[in-house]
Design a protein around this motif. Structure first.
Motif, PDB file in Angstrom:
ATOM      1  N   LEU A 185      -5.989  -7.047   3.685  1.00  0.00           N
ATOM      2  CA  LEU A 185      -5.309  -6.574   4.005  1.00  0.00           C
ATOM      3  C   LEU A 185      -6.433  -5.800   5.331  1.00  0.00           C
ATOM      4  O   LEU A 185      -6.422  -5.183   6.198  1.00  0.00           O
ATOM      5  CB  LEU A 185      -4.914  -4.835   3.195  1.00  0.00           C
ATOM      6  N   GLY A 186      -7.615  -5.274   4.389  1.00  0.00           N
ATOM      7  CA  GLY A 186      -8.800  -4.874   5.452  1.00  0.00           C
ATOM      8  C   GLY A 186      -9.722  -6.027   6.298  1.00  0.00           C
ATOM      9  O   GLY A 186     -10.731  -5.235   6.381  1.00  0.00           O
ATOM     10  N   SER A 227      -5.083  -6.605  -1.109  1.00  0.00           N
ATOM     11  CA  SER A 227      -5.252  -5.294  -0.858  1.00  0.00           C
ATOM     12  C   SER A 227      -6.465  -5.922  -0.176  1.00  0.00           C
ATOM     13  O   SER A 227      -7.181  -4.983   0.838  1.00  0.00           O
ATOM     14  CB  SER A 227      -5.761  -4.356  -2.052  1.00  0.00           C
ATOM     15  N   ILE A 258      -5.842  -0.652  -7.438  1.00  0.00           N
ATOM     16  CA  ILE A 258      -4.656  -1.362  -6.460  1.00  0.00           C
ATOM     17  C   ILE A 258      -4.739  -0.306  -4.969  1.00  0.00           C
ATOM     18  O   ILE A 258      -5.111  -0.677  -3.489  1.00  0.00           O
ATOM     19  CB  ILE A 258      -3.779  -1.221  -6.835  1.00  0.00           C
ATOM     20  N   PHE A 259      -4.434   0.681  -5.554  1.00  0.00           N
ATOM     21  CA  PHE A 259      -3.905   1.675  -4.588  1.00  0.00           C
ATOM     22  C   PHE A 259      -5.869   2.052  -3.614  1.00  0.00           C
ATOM     23  O   PHE A 259      -5.427   2.451  -2.545  1.00  0.00           O
ATOM     24  CB  PHE A 259      -3.625   2.798  -4.770  1.00  0.00           C
ATOM     25  N   THR A 292     -10.126   0.955   7.710  1.00  0.00           N
ATOM     26  CA  THR A 292     -10.679   0.031   8.216  1.00  0.00           C
ATOM     27  C   THR A 292      -9.771  -0.495   9.990  1.00  0.00           C
ATOM     28  O   THR A 292     -10.441  -0.806  10.980  1.00  0.00           O
ATOM     29  CB  THR A 292     -11.411  -1.201   8.240  1.00  0.00           C
ATOM     30  N   ALA A 293      -8.213  -0.100   9.418  1.00  0.00           N
ATOM     31  CA  ALA A 293      -7.719  -0.576  10.555  1.00  0.00           C
ATOM     32  C   ALA A 293      -7.863   0.707  11.633  1.00  0.00           C
ATOM     33  O   ALA A 293      -7.700   1.506  11.609  1.00  0.00           O
ATOM     34  CB  ALA A 293      -6.175  -0.805  10.322  1.00  0.00           C
ATOM     35  N   SER A 300      -8.380  -0.523   2.849  1.00  0.00           N
ATOM     36  CA  SER A 300      -8.714  -1.282   3.550  1.00  0.00           C
ATOM     37  C   SER A 300      -8.428  -0.691   4.528  1.00  0.00           C
ATOM     38  O   SER A 300      -7.988  -0.759   5.927  1.00  0.00           O
ATOM     39  CB  SER A 300      -8.083  -2.525   3.566  1.00  0.00           C
ATOM     40  N   LEU A 301      -6.900  -0.184   4.489  1.00  0.00           N
ATOM     41  CA  LEU A 301      -6.135   0.722   5.470  1.00  0.00           C
ATOM     42  C   LEU A 301      -7.045   1.461   6.974  1.00  0.00           C
ATOM     43  O   LEU A 301      -7.021   1.815   7.415  1.00  0.00           O
ATOM     44  CB  LEU A 301      -5.212   1.398   5.525  1.00  0.00           C
ATOM     45  N   ARG A 328      -5.450 -10.236   8.258  1.00  0.00           N
ATOM     46  CA  ARG A 328      -3.897  -9.174   7.575  1.00  0.00           C
ATOM     47  C   ARG A 328      -3.425  -9.593   7.858  1.00  0.00           C
ATOM     48  O   ARG A 328      -2.314  -9.125   7.542  1.00  0.00           O
ATOM     49  CB  ARG A 328      -4.779  -7.933   7.881  1.00  0.00           C
ATOM     50  N   ARG A 344      -7.975   0.283  -3.351  1.00  0.00           N
ATOM     51  CA  ARG A 344      -8.047  -0.996  -2.010  1.00  0.00           C
ATOM     52  C   ARG A 344      -7.054  -0.999  -0.992  1.00  0.00           C
ATOM     53  O   ARG A 344      -8.350  -1.116   0.011  1.00  0.00           O
ATOM     54  CB  ARG A 344      -8.331  -2.229  -2.477  1.00  0.00           C
ATOM     55  N   ILE A 345      -6.204  -1.034  -1.110  1.00  0.00           N
ATOM     56  CA  ILE A 345      -5.342  -0.666   0.046  1.00  0.00           C
ATOM     57  C   ILE A 345      -5.396   0.885   0.988  1.00  0.00           C
ATOM     58  O   ILE A 345      -5.663   0.351   2.107  1.00  0.00           O
ATOM     59  CB  ILE A 345      -4.001  -0.417  -0.395  1.00  0.00           C
ATOM     60  N   ARG A 346      -6.273   1.537   0.208  1.00  0.00           N
ATOM     61  CA  ARG A 346      -6.621   2.424   1.509  1.00  0.00           C
ATOM     62  C   ARG A 346      -7.745   2.292   2.004  1.00  0.00           C
ATOM     63  O   ARG A 346      -8.464   2.517   2.982  1.00  0.00           O
ATOM     64  CB  ARG A 346      -6.797   4.372   0.348  1.00  0.00           C
ATOM     65  N   GLN A 355       4.763  -5.308  10.644  1.00  0.00           N
ATOM     66  CA  GLN A 355       3.305  -5.069  10.427  1.00  0.00           C
ATOM     67  C   GLN A 355       3.474  -3.817  10.395  1.00  0.00           C
ATOM     68  O   GLN A 355       2.611  -2.615   9.429  1.00  0.00           O
ATOM     69  CB  GLN A 355       3.066  -5.655  12.469  1.00  0.00           C
ATOM     70  N   HIS A 356       4.304  -2.961  10.474  1.00  0.00           N
ATOM     71  CA  HIS A 356       4.802  -1.692  10.325  1.00  0.00           C
ATOM     72  C   HIS A 356       4.033  -1.680   8.861  1.00  0.00           C
ATOM     73  O   HIS A 356       3.335  -0.168   8.377  1.00  0.00           O
ATOM     74  CB  HIS A 356       5.355  -0.489  10.654  1.00  0.00           C
ATOM     75  N   ASP A 378       0.327   1.812   1.792  1.00  0.00           N
ATOM     76  CA  ASP A 378       0.183   2.144   1.049  1.00  0.00           C
ATOM     77  C   ASP A 378       1.485   3.722  -0.208  1.00  0.00           C
ATOM     78  O   ASP A 378       1.950   3.868  -0.796  1.00  0.00           O
ATOM     79  CB  ASP A 378      -1.119   3.098   0.645  1.00  0.00           C
ATOM     80  N   ASP A 393      -1.729  -7.947  -6.565  1.00  0.00           N
ATOM     81  CA  ASP A 393      -2.165  -7.202  -6.239  1.00  0.00           C
ATOM     82  C   ASP A 393      -2.837  -8.747  -5.460  1.00  0.00           C
ATOM     83  O   ASP A 393      -2.913 -10.101  -4.840  1.00  0.00           O
ATOM     84  CB  ASP A 393      -3.237  -6.787  -5.979  1.00  0.00           C
ATOM     85  N   GLN A 452      -5.403   0.662  14.413  1.00  0.00           N
ATOM     86  CA  GLN A 452      -4.361   1.449  14.765  1.00  0.00           C
ATOM     87  C   GLN A 452      -3.388   1.110  13.903  1.00  0.00           C
ATOM     88  O   GLN A 452      -3.251   0.044  12.550  1.00  0.00           O
ATOM     89  CB  GLN A 452      -3.632   1.042  16.340  1.00  0.00           C
ATOM     90  N   GLN A 453      -1.876   1.512  14.100  1.00  0.00           N
ATOM     91  CA  GLN A 453      -1.311   1.320  12.985  1.00  0.00           C
ATOM     92  C   GLN A 453       0.258   1.359  13.686  1.00  0.00           C
ATOM     93  O   GLN A 453       0.645   2.393  14.735  1.00  0.00           O
ATOM     94  CB  GLN A 453      -1.122   2.974  12.137  1.00  0.00           C
ATOM     95  N   ALA A 454       1.325   0.196  13.345  1.00  0.00           N
ATOM     96  CA  ALA A 454       1.764   0.220  14.464  1.00  0.00           C
ATOM     97  C   ALA A 454       3.299   0.551  13.624  1.00  0.00           C
ATOM     98  O   ALA A 454       2.982   0.518  12.832  1.00  0.00           O
ATOM     99  CB  ALA A 454       2.691  -1.044  13.726  1.00  0.00           C
ATOM    100  N   PRO A 455       3.873   1.329  14.904  1.00  0.00           N
ATOM    101  CA  PRO A 455       5.461   2.589  14.440  1.00  0.00           C
ATOM    102  C   PRO A 455       6.240   1.483  13.933  1.00  0.00           C
ATOM    103  O   PRO A 455       6.265   0.663  14.421  1.00  0.00           O
ATOM    104  CB  PRO A 455       5.192   2.815  16.086  1.00  0.00           C
ATOM    105  N   TYR A 456       6.927   2.460  13.528  1.00  0.00           N
ATOM    106  CA  TYR A 456       8.485   1.806  13.238  1.00  0.00           C
ATOM    107  C   TYR A 456       9.295   1.417  13.956  1.00  0.00           C
ATOM    108  O   TYR A 456       9.320   2.550  15.256  1.00  0.00           O
ATOM    109  CB  TYR A 456       8.934   2.665  11.937  1.00  0.00           C
ATOM    110  N   THR A 505      -4.556  -6.260 -10.863  1.00  0.00           N
ATOM    111  CA  THR A 505      -5.123  -6.409  -9.819  1.00  0.00           C
ATOM    112  C   THR A 505      -5.510  -8.095  -9.742  1.00  0.00           C
ATOM    113  O   THR A 505      -5.783  -8.254  -8.241  1.00  0.00           O
ATOM    114  CB  THR A 505      -6.726  -6.044  -9.855  1.00  0.00           C
ATOM    115  N   ASP A 520       0.549  -1.662   7.372  1.00  0.00           N
ATOM    116  CA  ASP A 520      -0.466  -0.905   7.948  1.00  0.00           C
ATOM    117  C   ASP A 520      -0.435   0.319   7.195  1.00  0.00           C
ATOM    118  O   ASP A 520      -1.389   1.778   7.562  1.00  0.00           O
ATOM    119  CB  ASP A 520       0.273  -0.337   9.599  1.00  0.00           C
TER     120      ASP A 520
END
Lengths: 210, 473
Positions: B299-300, B296, A9-10, A19-20, A16-17, B304, A12-14, B57-58, B64, B292, A22-26, B85, B61
């Motif tokens: 997300l990609g 996940s 899971i981690f 490919t992003a 996927s991220l 998303r 796949r998350i990484r 969204q944050h 992880d 999951d 930009q990252q929206a700020p808090y 999973t 993003d």
């Protein structure tokens, strides 16, 4: 198995991220941004605001023990559970009024208790919400299974907003907010009170309690 | 022969009138109340949902980071954390926990995540009785039916049908007073709570900062599923996180108003561990299963933003297609606009081919986006999914072949001629045209009067904006 699930899971998350674009700020925002300011009337005390909003969800705010006793009588209640630390102050008065009071909750008799008296840790004026915690509730079942629940609230524990109540969570690991009696609208959207939790929710305000 | 209609249209046509009436009434009522409550309480409700959008969204993003943080905080507070999973893995892990604790009977409070993984039938197969306690879910369970709405599982049933279900299940003679129905369920389920070994719940939010999971119910069934039981298992989607406890004020305020037009849901629980040492009732063991099931991957992908969803059901209530067709028309666990996006994306690899038609079951009116408390551009996502279905060459019943149109549109000369010539269409009974796909298509639609060529004429006569600017310079 579980560990490989975690890794994948981690992973796949990484992936996927990555490919992003930009990252929206808090976002920056004020704690009280979600507070419904219109739920407060100018000049009202916190208790008055709480009482108004608690009544709006069919809760019963009370300031005198005698009011509670009268209500219990009018409901035909005779047997109740009482937090042992409230036995002196409240349990005894109930007994003097011919109620059968148990300060130990017996699981096997859960259906016999028609009312339960426990402490509230706090209350939220904005929403008319009672805050119950594991630390202050003598027995979760005592606050949940009887038809009538009486939450005893020291006035000093009132907070104004949902945001303030959250800010005051501290280290408490089990917190329940109760906003009026249990309800459902599952059948044709018609509101019915008293589904699994109490059908009557009372808040008894006290000046100061231990 | 394959139906000329989209599957959802086929379903909608066979829908019982009283079911349609029940869905429309309840959905429309809640939609109206929602707006009233938001306007009553806030000067600018839109600003709040824009904020919620940003926070969520944050979070996704940096999923992880926050997921790891939530895991470690939950563990530190004494909870056990598991990861799954997919559905089968989640089911197996829940079963293992139950077996370790010797549980053969449990109570469940409403959870879309457990619906998604079909937990109940799995547990039943392994000899574990799992009883749904939310009134609507309980009815659905004894009817061997499926929930048709995220928040109102039996929105598709009227009181008579519910009364009949209770009678069939031996809960007293027929009585369709909603109060009697509720009391009977109360009495029946109280025994079940007390005689169970575990309580299974979902989770509405998890704060990464504290590990607190948040559970909301109006009925109090999540409270009751936990208080008398030794074991609590929560199955929660990995996207349900928020960074900090303070964010919960924003989300709880929006969730209750969007879902049921309440200021706050009756019971809101914040839990990050087993019962306290001084507390005689409540779970000694808390297990959180993070699910999951395709999230996940989403997300990609280009959809998303759907991971911001907080499952309020407002998009279902407001959707004209959902209202007419009902939730079951979407065939999957999630119906309505949210389901049209989620169903093709989550679950196993065949979800897309199974549910790839759903994104077309929308007029793209945009109402779902307007009411969404986290501002998800659902219509945009539907278009992206339609494109995906086209690329995957999924069958698209209900669409007329676009080949001839493409030929026309790519040849300016042909296009000009056809624009004027097609005026003849205004005088032809097209619904009787000898082209079957066209007839099927027109069966559900009325074409406006043909006014071909007028745009081109207008454009030609219009003064050039460049010239215009020069004049005023």
């Amino acid at each position: 198995m579980p560990d490989s699930d975690r890794d994948s899971i981690f992973g796949r998350i990484r992936e996927s991220l990555a490919t992003a674009s930009q990252q929206a700020p808090y976002p920056e925002y004020e704690d009280e941004v979600a507070t419904a300011k219109r739920r407060f009337r100018d000049g009202d005390t916190l208790w008055e605001t709480f009482a108004t909003n608690f009544s709006a969800v069919n809760g019963r705010p009370m300031t005198e023990l005698a009011e509670v006793i009268d209500f219990l009588k009018s409901e035909g209640a005779t047997v109740g559970y009482c937090d042992p630390t409230l036995e002196e102050s409240i349990g005894r008065v109930c007994q003097e009024n011919a109620f059968e009071i148990h300060c130990h909750f017996e699981r096997e008799r859960f259906d016999d208790y028609q009312f339960g008296i426990t402490r509230a840790s706090a209350a939220i004026a904005e929403t008319g919400t009672l805050v119950l915690t594991d630390s202050d509730t003598s027995d979760r079942l005592g606050a949940l299974t009887p038809w009538i629940h009486i939450a005893v609230l020291p006035e000093s524990r009132l907070v104004s907003s949902v945001a303030q109540a959250i800010a005051g969570f501290g280290r408490e690991s089990n917190i329940i907010w109760a906003t009026g009696p249990s309800k459902t609208a599952d059948v044709e959207g018609i509101l019915i009170e008293g589904v699994h939790g109490p059908g009557e929710q009372i808040c008894l305000k006290t000046a100061g309690l231990q | 022969m394959a139906s000329p209609l989209q599957p959802i249209d086929d379903y909608a046509r066979t829908l019982a009138p009283e079911t349609r009436a029940a869905v429309i009434k309840s959905a429309a009522f809640t939609s109206g109340q929602r707006i009233e409550v938001l306007r009553r309480d806030y000067e600018d409700p839109d600003a709040l949902r824009k904020l919620a959008r940003k926070i969520k969204q944050h979070t996704i993003d940096r999923l992880d980071h926050y997921l790891e943080q939530a895991e470690s905080r939950l563990k530190a507070a004494g909870a056990q954390v598991h990861f799954a999973t997919d559905g089968p893995s989640a089911c197996r892990q829940v079963l293992k926990i139950l077996q370790e604790h010797g549980v053969t009977r449990l109570v469940k409070s409403k959870s879309m995540a457990t619906e998604e993984i079909h937990l109940n039938p799995f547990l039943e197969k392994h000899g574990i009785e799992s009883i749904e306690t939310d009134l609507g879910e309980f009815i659905v369970q004894i009817d061997d039916d499926h929930p048709s709405h995220i928040v109102r599982p039996i929105i598709h049933k009227n009181r008579r049908q519910v009364a009949e279900s209770l009678e069939r299940h031996g809960l007293g003679a027929y009585d369709d007073d909603p109060k009697t129905i509720t009391r009977r369920a109360r009495v029946h389920l109280r025994e079940k709570y007390m005689q169970s070994g575990a309580g299974i719940t979902g989770g509405n939010f998890v704060s990464a900062e504290s590990g607190r999971m948040v559970l909301v119910t109006n009925e109090g069934n999540a409270r009751f599923s936990m208080a008398p039981n030794k074991v609590h298992i929560a199955v929660i989607g990995i996207e349900k996180l928020v960074p900090r406890d303070r964010d919960l004020a924003v989300f709880l305020s929006l969730l209750a108003r969007s879902a049921t037009a309440q200021q706050i849901t009756v019971y809101t629980q914040f839990i990050n561990g087993p019962r306290s040492a001084n507390q005689p009732s409540g779970p000694e063991h808390m297990h959180v299963v993070f699910l999951d099931n395709g999230r996940s991957q989403v997300l990609g992908g280009e959809c998303r933003e759907i991971l911001r969803c907080i499952r309020c059901g407002a998009c279902q209530n407001v959707c004209p297609v959902y209202r007419q067709a009902s939730g079951h028309a979407y065939r999957a666990v999630y119906g309505g606009p949210i389901g049209a996006v989620l169903s093709p994306l989550i679950g196993d690899s065949i979800s897309f081919s199974n549910y790839g038609d759903l994104p077309r079951a929308s007029s793209l009116c945009g109402a779902c986006r307007e009411v969404c408390p986290v501002d998800i551009p659902i219509p945009d996502l539907l278009l992206k999914l339609r494109h995906g279905a086209k690329k995957a060459k999924l069958p698209s019943p209900g669409s007329p072949p676009m080949g001839p149109f493409a030929d026309l549109a790519t040849s300016p000369k042909l296009w000009r001629t056809s624009m004027t010539a097609s005026r003849a269409m205004n005088y032809l009974p097209l619904q009787f045209a000898p082209v079957k796909p066209l007839r099927d298509w027109l069966d559900q639609r009325t074409l406006p009067k043909w006014r071909g060529g007028e745009f081109r004429r207008w454009l030609k006569q219009r003064p050039s904006p460049v010239e215009d600017q020069k004049k005023h310079a």
